[in-house]
Enzyme design. Structure first.
Site, PDB file in Angstrom:
ATOM      1  N   ARG A   1      58.059 -97.146 -45.736  1.00 19.21           N
ATOM      2  CA  ARG A   1      59.124 -97.410 -44.756  1.00 19.21           C
ATOM      3  C   ARG A   1      58.725 -98.426 -43.700  1.00 19.21           C
ATOM      4  NH1 ARG A   1      62.605 -92.602 -45.361  1.00 19.21           N
ATOM      5  NH2 ARG A   1      61.221 -91.165 -46.427  1.00 19.21           N
TER       6      ARG A   1
ATOM      7  N   LYS B   1      49.290 -82.776 -54.959  1.00 18.63           N
ATOM      8  CA  LYS B   1      49.462 -81.401 -54.559  1.00 18.63           C
ATOM      9  C   LYS B   1      49.906 -81.355 -53.092  1.00 18.63           C
ATOM     10  CE  LYS B   1      46.530 -79.173 -52.165  1.00 18.63           C
ATOM     11  NZ  LYS B   1      46.002 -79.751 -50.918  1.00 18.63           N
TER      12      LYS B   1
ATOM     13  N   HIS C   1      42.694 -83.006 -56.648  1.00 16.34           N
ATOM     14  CA  HIS C   1      41.584 -83.971 -56.657  1.00 16.34           C
ATOM     15  C   HIS C   1      40.223 -83.297 -56.823  1.00 16.34           C
ATOM     16  CE1 HIS C   1      41.126 -83.070 -52.341  1.00 16.34           C
ATOM     17  NE2 HIS C   1      39.936 -83.606 -52.424  1.00 16.34           N
TER      18      HIS C   1
ATOM     19  N   LYS D   1      36.138 -84.311 -59.105  1.00 14.06           N
ATOM     20  CA  LYS D   1      34.774 -84.326 -58.573  1.00 14.06           C
ATOM     21  C   LYS D   1      33.787 -84.110 -59.722  1.00 14.06           C
ATOM     22  CE  LYS D   1      36.180 -82.662 -54.011  1.00 14.06           C
ATOM     23  NZ  LYS D   1      35.930 -83.670 -52.985  1.00 14.06           N
TER      24      LYS D   1
ATOM     25  N   GLU E   1      35.022 -76.737 -44.114  1.00 18.34           N
ATOM     26  CA  GLU E   1      35.257 -78.050 -43.513  1.00 18.34           C
ATOM     27  C   GLU E   1      34.934 -77.970 -42.041  1.00 18.34           C
ATOM     28  OE1 GLU E   1      38.570 -80.576 -45.400  1.00 18.34           O
ATOM     29  OE2 GLU E   1      39.445 -78.633 -44.957  1.00 18.34           O
TER      30      GLU E   1
ATOM     31  N   ASP F   1      47.383 -74.627 -48.833  1.00 18.97           N
ATOM     32  CA  ASP F   1      46.691 -75.917 -48.854  1.00 18.97           C
ATOM     33  C   ASP F   1      45.468 -75.904 -49.777  1.00 18.97           C
ATOM     34  OD1 ASP F   1      46.320 -78.600 -47.910  1.00 18.97           O
ATOM     35  OD2 ASP F   1      44.661 -77.887 -46.672  1.00 18.97           O
TER      36      ASP F   1
ATOM     37  N   HIS G   1      42.769 -75.839 -55.057  1.00 17.31           N
ATOM     38  CA  HIS G   1      41.360 -76.212 -55.281  1.00 17.31           C
ATOM     39  C   HIS G   1      40.488 -74.991 -55.615  1.00 17.31           C
ATOM     40  CE1 HIS G   1      42.759 -79.932 -53.794  1.00 17.31           C
ATOM     41  NE2 HIS G   1      42.429 -79.811 -52.521  1.00 17.31           N
TER      42      HIS G   1
ATOM     43  N   LYS H   1      38.840 -74.348 -41.828  1.00 12.85           N
ATOM     44  CA  LYS H   1      38.654 -75.590 -41.067  1.00 12.85           C
ATOM     45  C   LYS H   1      37.898 -75.249 -39.784  1.00 12.85           C
ATOM     46  CE  LYS H   1      42.490 -78.140 -43.012  1.00 12.85           C
ATOM     47  NZ  LYS H   1      41.799 -79.137 -43.832  1.00 12.85           N
TER      48      LYS H   1
HETATM   49  C1  BG6 Z   1      43.153 -81.497 -49.426  1.00  9.99           C
HETATM   50  C2  BG6 Z   1      43.689 -80.628 -48.325  1.00  9.99           C
HETATM   51  O1  BG6 Z   1      43.774 -81.187 -50.645  1.00  9.99           O
HETATM   52  O2  BG6 Z   1      41.761 -81.294 -49.541  1.00  9.99           O
HETATM   53  C3  BG6 Z   1      42.977 -80.918 -47.016  1.00  9.99           C
HETATM   54  O3  BG6 Z   1      45.078 -80.863 -48.163  1.00  9.99           O
HETATM   55  C4  BG6 Z   1      41.477 -80.824 -47.195  1.00  9.99           C
HETATM   56  O4  BG6 Z   1      43.411 -80.030 -45.999  1.00  9.99           O
HETATM   57  C5  BG6 Z   1      41.024 -81.654 -48.398  1.00  9.99           C
HETATM   58  O5  BG6 Z   1      40.871 -81.314 -46.020  1.00  9.99           O
HETATM   59  C6  BG6 Z   1      39.567 -81.441 -48.695  1.00  9.99           C
HETATM   60  O6  BG6 Z   1      39.157 -82.359 -49.667  1.00  9.99           O
HETATM   61  P1  BG6 Z   1      37.643 -82.857 -49.750  1.00  9.99           P
HETATM   62  O7  BG6 Z   1      37.588 -83.677 -50.993  1.00  9.99           O
HETATM   63  O8  BG6 Z   1      37.378 -83.640 -48.500  1.00  9.99           O
HETATM   64  O9  BG6 Z   1      36.808 -81.621 -49.824  1.00  9.99           O
END
Ligand code: BG6
Length: 487
Positions: free
Chosen positions: A49, A152, A182, A186, A220, A239, A244, A330
Protein backbone atom coordinates in the site's frame (compact mmCIF):
# COMPACT_ATOMS: atom_id res chain seq x y z
CA UNK A 1 15.65 -29.71 -1.97
CA UNK A 2 17.34 -29.84 -5.33
CA UNK A 3 20.47 -27.78 -5.62
CA UNK A 4 19.42 -26.40 -8.93
CA UNK A 5 17.67 -23.21 -9.79
CA UNK A 6 13.90 -23.75 -10.10
CA UNK A 7 12.12 -23.33 -13.42
CA UNK A 8 11.32 -19.80 -14.65
CA UNK A 9 8.74 -17.88 -12.66
CA UNK A 10 7.48 -14.50 -11.53
CA UNK A 11 7.45 -13.97 -7.78
CA UNK A 12 4.81 -11.61 -6.40
CA UNK A 13 5.23 -10.63 -2.75
CA UNK A 14 2.04 -9.33 -1.15
CA UNK A 15 2.89 -7.17 1.86
CA UNK A 16 6.27 -6.28 0.35
CA UNK A 17 6.57 -3.16 2.51
CA UNK A 18 5.96 -5.03 5.77
CA UNK A 19 8.13 -6.30 8.56
CA UNK A 20 8.34 -9.92 7.42
CA UNK A 21 9.40 -8.94 3.90
CA UNK A 22 12.06 -6.65 5.31
CA UNK A 23 13.45 -9.02 7.90
CA UNK A 24 13.15 -12.35 6.15
CA UNK A 25 11.80 -12.55 2.60
CA UNK A 26 13.87 -9.93 0.77
CA UNK A 27 17.14 -11.02 2.46
CA UNK A 28 16.30 -14.67 1.70
CA UNK A 29 15.62 -13.91 -1.98
CA UNK A 30 18.89 -12.00 -2.15
CA UNK A 31 20.84 -14.92 -0.66
CA UNK A 32 19.20 -17.34 -3.07
CA UNK A 33 20.28 -15.03 -5.90
CA UNK A 34 23.82 -15.01 -4.49
CA UNK A 35 23.91 -18.80 -4.51
CA UNK A 36 22.43 -19.09 -8.00
CA UNK A 37 19.27 -20.69 -6.63
CA UNK A 38 16.73 -18.26 -8.03
CA UNK A 39 15.23 -19.25 -11.38
CA UNK A 40 17.44 -18.22 -14.26
CA UNK A 41 14.51 -16.27 -15.67
CA UNK A 42 12.50 -14.50 -13.00
CA UNK A 43 11.10 -11.19 -11.81
CA UNK A 44 10.18 -10.14 -8.27
CA UNK A 45 7.18 -7.84 -7.90
CA UNK A 46 6.58 -6.20 -4.55
CA UNK A 47 2.93 -5.35 -3.93
CA UNK A 48 1.95 -3.05 -1.05
CA UNK A 49 0.00 0.00 0.00
CA UNK A 50 2.94 2.35 0.55
CA UNK A 51 3.39 5.10 -2.05
CA UNK A 52 6.59 3.80 -3.60
CA UNK A 53 7.89 3.31 -7.11
CA UNK A 54 10.39 0.75 -8.37
CA UNK A 55 13.36 2.83 -7.24
CA UNK A 56 12.12 3.39 -3.69
CA UNK A 57 11.31 -0.32 -3.42
CA UNK A 58 14.86 -1.15 -4.50
CA UNK A 59 16.26 1.27 -1.92
CA UNK A 60 14.10 -0.37 0.74
CA UNK A 61 15.19 -3.84 -0.38
CA UNK A 62 18.83 -2.81 -0.24
CA UNK A 63 18.40 -1.62 3.33
CA UNK A 64 16.58 -4.83 4.18
CA UNK A 65 19.50 -6.87 2.84
CA UNK A 66 22.12 -4.69 4.52
CA UNK A 67 20.39 -4.95 7.86
CA UNK A 68 19.12 -8.50 7.84
CA UNK A 69 20.98 -10.70 5.37
CA UNK A 70 23.14 -13.45 6.85
CA UNK A 71 25.83 -12.57 4.30
CA UNK A 72 27.13 -9.06 3.55
CA UNK A 73 25.77 -7.33 0.46
CA UNK A 74 28.00 -7.80 -2.58
CA UNK A 75 27.70 -5.11 -5.24
CA UNK A 76 27.73 -7.40 -8.27
CA UNK A 77 25.03 -9.73 -6.93
CA UNK A 78 23.03 -6.77 -5.74
CA UNK A 79 23.01 -5.11 -9.19
CA UNK A 80 21.54 -8.16 -10.90
CA UNK A 81 19.14 -8.78 -8.04
CA UNK A 82 17.96 -5.15 -7.94
CA UNK A 83 17.28 -5.22 -11.69
CA UNK A 84 14.74 -8.00 -11.14
CA UNK A 85 12.74 -5.97 -8.58
CA UNK A 86 9.71 -3.87 -9.39
CA UNK A 87 6.87 -2.46 -7.33
CA UNK A 88 3.13 -2.16 -7.61
CA UNK A 89 1.27 0.18 -5.30
CA UNK A 90 -2.25 -0.79 -4.42
CA UNK A 91 -4.75 -2.17 -2.05
CA UNK A 92 -5.47 -5.91 -2.10
CA UNK A 93 -9.23 -5.25 -2.15
CA UNK A 94 -8.92 -3.16 -5.27
CA UNK A 95 -9.83 -5.10 -8.41
CA UNK A 96 -7.96 -2.62 -10.63
CA UNK A 97 -4.74 -3.11 -8.68
CA UNK A 98 -5.08 -6.88 -9.04
CA UNK A 99 -5.72 -6.47 -12.75
CA UNK A 100 -2.57 -4.34 -12.95
CA UNK A 101 -0.64 -7.11 -11.22
CA UNK A 102 -1.97 -9.62 -13.74
CA UNK A 103 -0.69 -7.33 -16.53
CA UNK A 104 2.75 -7.11 -14.95
CA UNK A 105 2.85 -10.88 -14.65
CA UNK A 106 1.90 -11.30 -18.27
CA UNK A 107 4.67 -8.90 -19.18
CA UNK A 108 7.06 -11.03 -17.14
CA UNK A 109 6.15 -13.96 -19.39
CA UNK A 110 6.52 -11.99 -22.61
CA UNK A 111 9.65 -10.01 -21.78
CA UNK A 112 11.47 -12.15 -19.27
CA UNK A 113 10.44 -15.64 -20.30
CA UNK A 114 8.72 -16.53 -17.02
CA UNK A 115 6.58 -19.05 -18.93
CA UNK A 116 3.46 -18.63 -16.78
CA UNK A 117 5.35 -19.74 -13.66
CA UNK A 118 4.01 -17.88 -10.60
CA UNK A 119 4.86 -17.77 -6.94
CA UNK A 120 2.45 -15.68 -4.90
CA UNK A 121 3.84 -15.01 -1.45
CA UNK A 122 1.26 -13.76 1.08
CA UNK A 123 3.36 -11.95 3.69
CA UNK A 124 0.23 -10.31 5.09
CA UNK A 125 -1.99 -10.75 8.16
CA UNK A 126 -4.37 -13.73 7.92
CA UNK A 127 -7.34 -11.35 7.60
CA UNK A 128 -6.17 -10.47 4.07
CA UNK A 129 -5.60 -14.05 2.79
CA UNK A 130 -9.11 -14.68 1.48
CA UNK A 131 -9.38 -11.25 -0.21
CA UNK A 132 -6.10 -11.72 -2.05
CA UNK A 133 -6.92 -15.24 -3.16
CA UNK A 134 -10.31 -14.17 -4.43
CA UNK A 135 -8.77 -11.19 -6.23
CA UNK A 136 -6.20 -13.45 -7.87
CA UNK A 137 -8.98 -15.76 -8.98
CA UNK A 138 -10.86 -12.87 -10.58
CA UNK A 139 -7.89 -11.73 -12.66
CA UNK A 140 -6.96 -15.21 -13.87
CA UNK A 141 -4.01 -15.49 -11.48
CA UNK A 142 -4.34 -19.24 -11.23
CA UNK A 143 -2.19 -20.29 -14.15
CA UNK A 144 -1.36 -24.01 -14.38
CA UNK A 145 2.12 -23.24 -13.03
CA UNK A 146 1.03 -21.02 -10.15
CA UNK A 147 1.85 -21.67 -6.51
CA UNK A 148 0.76 -19.78 -3.45
CA UNK A 149 2.71 -19.46 -0.21
CA UNK A 150 0.76 -18.61 2.91
CA UNK A 151 2.32 -17.47 6.16
CA UNK A 152 1.29 -18.80 9.52
CA UNK A 153 -0.92 -18.48 11.49
CA UNK A 154 -3.31 -20.24 9.18
CA UNK A 155 -6.56 -19.07 10.75
CA UNK A 156 -7.05 -18.34 14.42
CA UNK A 157 -9.22 -21.33 15.33
CA UNK A 158 -10.28 -24.64 13.83
CA UNK A 159 -13.34 -23.05 12.30
CA UNK A 160 -11.51 -20.12 10.70
CA UNK A 161 -8.75 -22.45 9.41
CA UNK A 162 -11.43 -24.49 7.65
CA UNK A 163 -13.10 -21.39 6.23
CA UNK A 164 -9.79 -20.07 5.01
CA UNK A 165 -8.94 -23.34 3.39
CA UNK A 166 -12.27 -23.43 1.62
CA UNK A 167 -11.65 -19.87 0.35
CA UNK A 168 -8.17 -20.80 -0.90
CA UNK A 169 -9.46 -23.99 -2.54
CA UNK A 170 -12.05 -22.02 -4.49
CA UNK A 171 -9.16 -20.72 -6.55
CA UNK A 172 -6.14 -22.96 -5.95
CA UNK A 173 -5.85 -26.69 -5.70
CA UNK A 174 -4.21 -28.08 -2.52
CA UNK A 175 -1.24 -29.16 -4.67
CA UNK A 176 -0.56 -25.47 -5.35
CA UNK A 177 -0.72 -24.38 -1.71
CA UNK A 178 2.41 -24.01 0.46
CA UNK A 179 1.70 -23.19 4.13
CA UNK A 180 4.87 -21.95 5.76
CA UNK A 181 5.93 -22.82 9.26
CA UNK A 182 9.43 -21.38 9.15
CA UNK A 183 10.68 -23.67 11.94
CA UNK A 184 10.60 -26.51 9.42
CA UNK A 185 13.10 -24.59 7.32
CA UNK A 186 15.64 -24.65 10.15
CA UNK A 187 18.50 -27.06 9.48
CA UNK A 188 18.41 -28.43 13.01
CA UNK A 189 14.73 -29.35 12.74
CA UNK A 190 15.33 -31.18 9.46
CA UNK A 191 18.33 -32.85 11.00
CA UNK A 192 16.02 -34.47 13.54
CA UNK A 193 14.79 -36.67 10.74
CA UNK A 194 18.30 -37.63 9.64
CA UNK A 195 19.52 -38.09 13.19
CA UNK A 196 16.65 -40.43 13.92
CA UNK A 197 16.32 -42.34 10.68
CA UNK A 198 19.89 -42.51 9.41
CA UNK A 199 21.35 -43.84 12.69
CA UNK A 200 20.06 -47.09 14.06
CA UNK A 201 21.57 -46.46 17.48
CA UNK A 202 19.17 -43.75 18.61
CA UNK A 203 16.08 -45.16 16.97
CA UNK A 204 16.29 -48.15 19.30
CA UNK A 205 15.87 -45.98 22.39
CA UNK A 206 13.33 -43.60 20.86
CA UNK A 207 10.31 -44.96 22.66
CA UNK A 208 8.51 -45.36 25.98
CA UNK A 209 10.86 -48.14 27.13
CA UNK A 210 13.89 -45.88 27.27
CA UNK A 211 12.52 -42.34 27.39
CA UNK A 212 11.33 -40.73 30.60
CA UNK A 213 9.96 -37.50 29.17
CA UNK A 214 10.37 -34.92 26.42
CA UNK A 215 10.77 -31.15 26.69
CA UNK A 216 10.75 -28.51 24.00
CA UNK A 217 11.37 -24.84 24.80
CA UNK A 218 11.27 -21.83 22.51
CA UNK A 219 12.63 -18.97 24.60
CA UNK A 220 12.82 -15.42 23.32
CA UNK A 221 14.42 -12.45 25.01
CA UNK A 222 12.46 -9.93 22.93
CA UNK A 223 8.93 -8.78 23.69
CA UNK A 224 6.19 -8.17 21.14
CA UNK A 225 8.25 -5.47 19.41
CA UNK A 226 5.51 -3.32 17.92
CA UNK A 227 3.43 -6.32 16.78
CA UNK A 228 0.69 -5.75 19.35
CA UNK A 229 -1.95 -5.37 16.63
CA UNK A 230 -1.46 -9.03 15.74
CA UNK A 231 -0.22 -10.40 19.05
CA UNK A 232 -3.00 -9.08 21.27
CA UNK A 233 -5.41 -11.43 19.55
CA UNK A 234 -2.95 -14.25 18.99
CA UNK A 235 -1.01 -14.71 22.23
CA UNK A 236 1.60 -17.42 22.76
CA UNK A 237 -0.85 -20.31 22.24
CA UNK A 238 -1.85 -19.27 18.73
CA UNK A 239 1.49 -17.70 17.82
CA UNK A 240 3.77 -20.60 18.73
CA UNK A 241 2.27 -23.55 20.54
CA UNK A 242 -0.23 -24.32 17.77
CA UNK A 243 2.45 -24.39 15.10
CA UNK A 244 6.22 -24.27 15.75
CA UNK A 245 6.12 -26.29 18.99
CA UNK A 246 3.73 -28.94 17.68
CA UNK A 247 5.59 -29.27 14.39
CA UNK A 248 8.90 -29.80 16.19
CA UNK A 249 7.24 -32.37 18.40
CA UNK A 250 5.96 -34.15 15.30
CA UNK A 251 9.42 -34.26 13.69
CA UNK A 252 10.84 -35.58 16.94
CA UNK A 253 8.32 -38.33 17.55
CA UNK A 254 6.70 -39.36 14.25
CA UNK A 255 7.09 -42.81 12.73
CA UNK A 256 9.62 -43.22 9.92
CA UNK A 257 8.05 -42.25 6.59
CA UNK A 258 8.15 -44.78 3.77
CA UNK A 259 10.47 -42.42 1.90
CA UNK A 260 11.65 -38.84 2.12
CA UNK A 261 8.88 -37.94 -0.23
CA UNK A 262 6.44 -35.13 0.50
CA UNK A 263 3.17 -37.02 0.97
CA UNK A 264 4.71 -39.99 2.78
CA UNK A 265 6.34 -37.52 5.12
CA UNK A 266 3.27 -35.39 5.65
CA UNK A 267 1.14 -38.49 6.25
CA UNK A 268 3.34 -39.40 9.22
CA UNK A 269 3.22 -35.90 10.64
CA UNK A 270 -0.55 -35.83 10.40
CA UNK A 271 -0.75 -39.29 11.99
CA UNK A 272 1.43 -38.23 14.90
CA UNK A 273 -0.56 -35.08 15.54
CA UNK A 274 -3.73 -37.17 15.56
CA UNK A 275 -2.22 -39.17 18.42
CA UNK A 276 -1.36 -36.12 20.52
CA UNK A 277 -3.83 -35.58 23.34
CA UNK A 278 -5.61 -32.20 23.13
CA UNK A 279 -4.25 -29.80 25.75
CA UNK A 280 -6.23 -29.70 28.97
CA UNK A 281 -6.50 -26.24 30.56
CA UNK A 282 -5.51 -27.76 33.94
CA UNK A 283 -2.18 -28.86 32.43
CA UNK A 284 -1.31 -25.46 31.02
CA UNK A 285 0.29 -22.40 32.63
CA UNK A 286 -0.10 -19.02 30.98
CA UNK A 287 1.92 -15.96 31.82
CA UNK A 288 2.27 -12.35 30.80
CA UNK A 289 5.43 -10.31 31.26
CA UNK A 290 5.16 -7.27 33.48
CA UNK A 291 5.02 -4.15 31.34
CA UNK A 292 3.23 -5.82 28.41
CA UNK A 293 0.02 -3.96 29.20
CA UNK A 294 1.67 -0.58 28.82
CA UNK A 295 3.11 -1.31 25.38
CA UNK A 296 1.71 0.57 22.41
CA UNK A 297 -1.44 -1.01 21.02
CA UNK A 298 -1.97 -3.29 24.02
CA UNK A 299 -5.18 -3.15 26.04
CA UNK A 300 -4.26 -1.94 29.57
CA UNK A 301 -6.34 -4.86 30.93
CA UNK A 302 -5.07 -7.37 28.40
CA UNK A 303 -5.28 -11.03 29.36
CA UNK A 304 -3.17 -12.12 26.38
CA UNK A 305 -0.48 -14.62 27.33
CA UNK A 306 3.13 -13.99 26.34
CA UNK A 307 4.20 -17.26 27.98
CA UNK A 308 2.78 -20.74 27.84
CA UNK A 309 3.92 -24.01 29.37
CA UNK A 310 1.89 -27.09 28.60
CA UNK A 311 1.91 -30.79 29.32
CA UNK A 312 0.49 -33.42 27.00
CA UNK A 313 0.92 -37.06 25.98
CA UNK A 314 1.20 -38.91 22.70
CA UNK A 315 -1.40 -41.62 22.76
CA UNK A 316 0.17 -44.20 20.52
CA UNK A 317 2.08 -47.45 20.91
CA UNK A 318 5.55 -45.90 20.83
CA UNK A 319 4.99 -43.07 23.33
CA UNK A 320 2.18 -44.21 25.57
CA UNK A 321 2.47 -42.73 29.07
CA UNK A 322 5.47 -40.50 28.34
CA UNK A 323 4.86 -36.88 29.33
CA UNK A 324 5.66 -34.16 26.85
CA UNK A 325 6.32 -30.62 28.11
CA UNK A 326 6.21 -27.68 25.73
CA UNK A 327 7.14 -24.14 26.70
CA UNK A 328 7.42 -20.77 25.03
CA UNK A 329 7.73 -17.24 26.28
CA UNK A 330 8.75 -13.74 25.37
CA UNK A 331 11.06 -11.60 27.55
CA UNK A 332 12.75 -14.67 28.97
CA UNK A 333 16.42 -14.48 29.94
CA UNK A 334 17.80 -15.71 26.58
CA UNK A 335 16.89 -16.47 22.99
CA UNK A 336 17.22 -20.21 22.59
CA UNK A 337 15.22 -23.09 21.20
CA UNK A 338 16.02 -26.49 22.62
CA UNK A 339 14.61 -29.99 22.48
CA UNK A 340 15.54 -32.32 25.35
CA UNK A 341 14.84 -36.03 25.51
CA UNK A 342 15.40 -37.47 28.98
CA UNK A 343 16.12 -41.17 29.36
CA UNK A 344 14.95 -43.34 32.19
CA UNK A 345 17.06 -44.02 35.24
CA UNK A 346 18.74 -47.43 35.33
CA UNK A 347 16.61 -50.04 37.07
CA UNK A 348 19.02 -50.22 40.02
CA UNK A 349 21.46 -47.56 41.11
CA UNK A 350 24.59 -49.49 42.08
CA UNK A 351 26.07 -46.66 44.04
CA UNK A 352 23.19 -46.23 46.52
CA UNK A 353 25.01 -48.23 49.15
CA UNK A 354 28.07 -46.01 48.81
CA UNK A 355 26.02 -42.91 49.52
CA UNK A 356 26.67 -41.44 46.09
CA UNK A 357 23.82 -39.08 45.22
CA UNK A 358 22.00 -39.47 41.92
CA UNK A 359 22.64 -36.98 39.19
CA UNK A 360 20.28 -35.82 36.51
CA UNK A 361 19.16 -38.57 34.08
CA UNK A 362 21.02 -39.06 30.82
CA UNK A 363 19.58 -36.82 28.19
CA UNK A 364 19.96 -35.78 24.61
CA UNK A 365 19.54 -32.14 23.70
CA UNK A 366 19.08 -30.65 20.28
CA UNK A 367 20.01 -26.99 20.16
CA UNK A 368 17.74 -25.75 17.42
CA UNK A 369 19.19 -22.25 17.79
CA UNK A 370 21.60 -20.63 18.49
CA UNK A 371 24.87 -22.67 18.70
CA UNK A 372 23.09 -25.28 16.59
CA UNK A 373 24.05 -28.79 17.57
CA UNK A 374 23.25 -31.97 19.46
CA UNK A 375 24.61 -33.09 22.84
CA UNK A 376 24.36 -36.28 24.82
CA UNK A 377 24.75 -35.89 28.58
CA UNK A 378 25.67 -38.94 30.62
CA UNK A 379 27.32 -39.88 33.89
CA UNK A 380 31.06 -40.29 34.24
CA UNK A 381 33.31 -41.29 37.08
CA UNK A 382 35.55 -38.48 38.25
CA UNK A 383 39.13 -39.81 38.21
CA UNK A 384 40.47 -40.73 41.61
CA UNK A 385 39.72 -43.05 44.46
CA UNK A 386 36.14 -43.96 45.34
CA UNK A 387 33.15 -43.15 43.16
CA UNK A 388 32.44 -39.53 42.54
CA UNK A 389 30.12 -38.99 39.58
CA UNK A 390 29.64 -36.07 37.31
CA UNK A 391 27.31 -35.47 34.37
CA UNK A 392 29.35 -34.74 31.24
CA UNK A 393 28.39 -34.17 27.60
CA UNK A 394 29.37 -35.30 24.14
CA UNK A 395 28.83 -32.46 21.74
CA UNK A 396 28.15 -32.10 18.06
CA UNK A 397 28.35 -28.52 16.91
CA UNK A 398 27.29 -27.46 13.42
CA UNK A 399 29.70 -24.58 13.19
CA UNK A 400 32.71 -26.66 14.23
CA UNK A 401 31.84 -29.79 12.24
CA UNK A 402 30.80 -28.19 8.99
CA UNK A 403 32.66 -24.89 9.28
CA UNK A 404 29.53 -23.02 8.29
CA UNK A 405 26.43 -21.65 9.89
CA UNK A 406 23.15 -23.03 8.56
CA UNK A 407 21.25 -21.03 5.92
CA UNK A 408 18.19 -19.04 6.96
CA UNK A 409 14.97 -21.05 7.16
CA UNK A 410 13.25 -18.77 4.65
CA UNK A 411 15.87 -19.43 1.98
CA UNK A 412 15.28 -23.14 2.14
CA UNK A 413 11.51 -22.79 2.17
CA UNK A 414 11.29 -20.21 -0.61
CA UNK A 415 13.47 -22.39 -2.79
CA UNK A 416 11.39 -25.49 -2.04
CA UNK A 417 8.16 -23.63 -2.85
CA UNK A 418 9.61 -22.40 -6.16
CA UNK A 419 10.66 -25.98 -6.81
CA UNK A 420 7.22 -27.35 -5.95
CA UNK A 421 8.50 -29.53 -3.08
CA UNK A 422 5.87 -29.80 -0.33
CA UNK A 423 7.85 -31.85 2.18
CA UNK A 424 8.51 -29.01 4.62
CA UNK A 425 5.12 -27.35 4.28
CA UNK A 426 2.15 -27.98 6.52
CA UNK A 427 -0.74 -29.87 5.01
CA UNK A 428 -4.31 -28.81 5.70
CA UNK A 429 -5.13 -31.87 7.84
CA UNK A 430 -2.12 -31.18 10.10
CA UNK A 431 -3.10 -27.53 10.45
CA UNK A 432 -6.65 -28.50 11.41
CA UNK A 433 -5.48 -31.11 13.88
CA UNK A 434 -3.15 -28.58 15.53
CA UNK A 435 -6.09 -26.24 16.00
CA UNK A 436 -8.09 -29.11 17.49
CA UNK A 437 -5.28 -29.70 19.97
CA UNK A 438 -5.25 -26.11 21.25
CA UNK A 439 -9.01 -25.62 20.93
CA UNK A 440 -9.71 -26.37 24.64
CA UNK A 441 -7.28 -23.57 25.52
CA UNK A 442 -9.03 -21.12 23.24
CA UNK A 443 -12.36 -21.93 24.88
CA UNK A 444 -11.14 -21.95 28.49
CA UNK A 445 -8.63 -19.19 28.78
CA UNK A 446 -7.83 -19.66 32.50
CA UNK A 447 -5.65 -17.39 34.62
CA UNK A 448 -2.78 -15.37 33.23
CA UNK A 449 0.04 -15.08 35.74
CA UNK A 450 2.49 -12.20 35.74
CA UNK A 451 6.23 -12.72 35.46
CA UNK A 452 9.13 -10.31 35.59
CA UNK A 453 10.95 -9.73 32.28
CA UNK A 454 14.22 -11.64 32.22
CA UNK A 455 12.87 -14.57 34.27
CA UNK A 456 11.73 -18.03 33.12
CA UNK A 457 8.01 -17.24 33.41
CA UNK A 458 5.63 -17.69 36.30
CA UNK A 459 6.71 -20.12 39.08
CA UNK A 460 3.69 -22.31 38.27
CA UNK A 461 5.59 -23.42 35.17
CA UNK A 462 8.16 -25.16 37.40
CA UNK A 463 5.30 -26.82 39.29
CA UNK A 464 3.82 -28.10 36.04
CA UNK A 465 6.94 -30.12 35.27
CA UNK A 466 7.81 -31.08 38.90
CA UNK A 467 9.33 -33.33 40.19
CA UNK A 468 11.29 -32.96 36.97
CA UNK A 469 12.94 -29.69 36.02
CA UNK A 470 12.99 -27.60 32.87
CA UNK A 471 16.35 -28.21 31.26
CA UNK A 472 16.86 -24.92 29.46
CA UNK A 473 17.69 -22.23 32.00
CA UNK A 474 18.54 -24.68 34.74
CA UNK A 475 22.14 -23.49 34.67
CA UNK A 476 25.52 -25.21 34.76
CA UNK A 477 24.72 -28.64 36.08
CA UNK A 478 26.65 -30.34 33.33
CA UNK A 479 29.56 -29.38 31.18
CA UNK A 480 30.65 -30.40 27.74
CA UNK A 481 32.81 -33.52 27.56
CA UNK A 482 35.20 -31.30 25.62
CA UNK A 483 35.46 -28.72 28.38
CA UNK A 484 38.02 -29.28 31.10
CA UNK A 485 36.77 -29.78 34.62
CA UNK A 486 36.88 -26.52 36.53
CA UNK A 487 39.33 -26.24 39.43
C1 BG6 B 1 7.12 -16.31 14.61
C2 BG6 B 1 6.28 -15.71 15.70
O1 BG6 B 1 6.39 -17.29 13.92
O2 BG6 B 1 8.27 -16.89 15.18
C3 BG6 B 1 7.08 -14.69 16.49
O3 BG6 B 1 5.15 -15.07 15.14
C4 BG6 B 1 8.38 -15.29 16.98
O4 BG6 B 1 6.33 -14.19 17.58
C5 BG6 B 1 9.12 -15.98 15.83
O5 BG6 B 1 9.17 -14.26 17.51
C6 BG6 B 1 10.33 -16.73 16.32
O6 BG6 B 1 11.08 -17.17 15.23
P1 BG6 B 1 12.65 -17.40 15.34
O7 BG6 B 1 13.03 -18.02 14.03
O8 BG6 B 1 13.27 -16.06 15.58
O9 BG6 B 1 12.85 -18.32 16.50
Amino acid sequence: MSLEAPRPQAIAVFGATGDLAKKKILPALYNLAREGLLPERHVIIGFGRTEWDDESFRTHAREAVEENSRTPLEDETWKTFAASLSYLRGSFEDHDAMAELAKMLKLADDRHGCDGGRLYYLAVPPSSFATIVQGLGEVGGNTPNARIVIEKPFGDSLESARELSAAVHEVFDESQVFRIDHYLGKETVQNLVIFRFANSLFERVWNRDAVDHIQITVAESIGVEGRAGYYEHAGAVRDLLQNHLLQMLAFLTMEPPRALEAEAFRDEIAKLLKAVRPFEPADVVRGQYEGYRSEEGVDPHSETETFVAAKTMIENWRWDGIPVFLRHGKKLPIRATEIAVFFREPPRFLLDDLGVGKLTEDHLTVRVQPNEGISLAFQAKVPGPGYELETVRMDFDYGRSFMQQPAEAYERLLHDAMDGDHTLFTRQDAVERSWELVDPLLKDHGTVRMYAPGTWGPPESAKLIAPREWHLGRGGKERSAMEPRPG
